[in-house]
Scaffold this active site. Sequence first.
Site, short mmCIF file in Angstrom:
data_model
loop_
_atom_site.label_atom_id
_atom_site.label_comp_id
_atom_site.label_asym_id
_atom_site.label_seq_id
_atom_site.Cartn_x
_atom_site.Cartn_y
_atom_site.Cartn_z
N CYS A 1 0.87 -1.17 0.00
CA CYS A 1 0.00 0.00 0.00
C CYS A 1 0.91 1.23 0.00
O CYS A 1 2.12 1.10 0.14
CB CYS A 1 -1.00 0.00 1.15
SG CYS A 1 -0.33 0.19 2.80
N CYS B 1 -1.99 1.43 -4.42
CA CYS B 1 -0.72 2.08 -4.78
C CYS B 1 -0.70 2.50 -6.24
O CYS B 1 0.27 3.09 -6.70
CB CYS B 1 0.48 1.21 -4.42
SG CYS B 1 0.69 -0.27 -5.39
N CYS C 1 3.41 0.53 -8.45
CA CYS C 1 3.85 -0.84 -8.20
C CYS C 1 4.37 -1.47 -9.48
O CYS C 1 3.65 -1.52 -10.48
CB CYS C 1 2.70 -1.68 -7.67
SG CYS C 1 2.03 -1.07 -6.13
#
Length: 138
Positions: free
Chosen positions: A11, A85, A89
């Site tokens: 996260c 996120c 990522c």
Amino acid sequence: MDTQPTILFVCVHNAGRSQMAAGYARALSGGTVTVLSGGSEPGTGINPVAIEAMREEGIDISRAVPQLLQTDDVRAADAVITMGCGDACPIFPGKRYEDWELDDPAGKDLVTVRRVRDDIRSRVEQLLRELDVEVVAS
């Protein structure tokens, strides 16, 4: 699964949702999975309300430290679980990816964080079953 699976929880701040998920994965698997977590913009500490909510479950995440998401962690993981996120990522072909839409517990009260926590627990239990990991009672 013949080898111990590795799960990466991600996260943004690595201070709430991903830390709760990591705590559950460790506890509910009885330590039979490798658990990693990270954030695209790690915070300075774990959300104290998340710590309290997990303490109610008998899981201590108070010593966890927000970590910067590492590309090698994504590469090493069998399952990558993101929680808000976005495009921060990295993605590698052949990996199992899931994006869990969960409320961010930052700045929320304990009642709200408990709801997020309980949602995370049910998702972690399901993920472990899908990875052929026996879920132990906690």
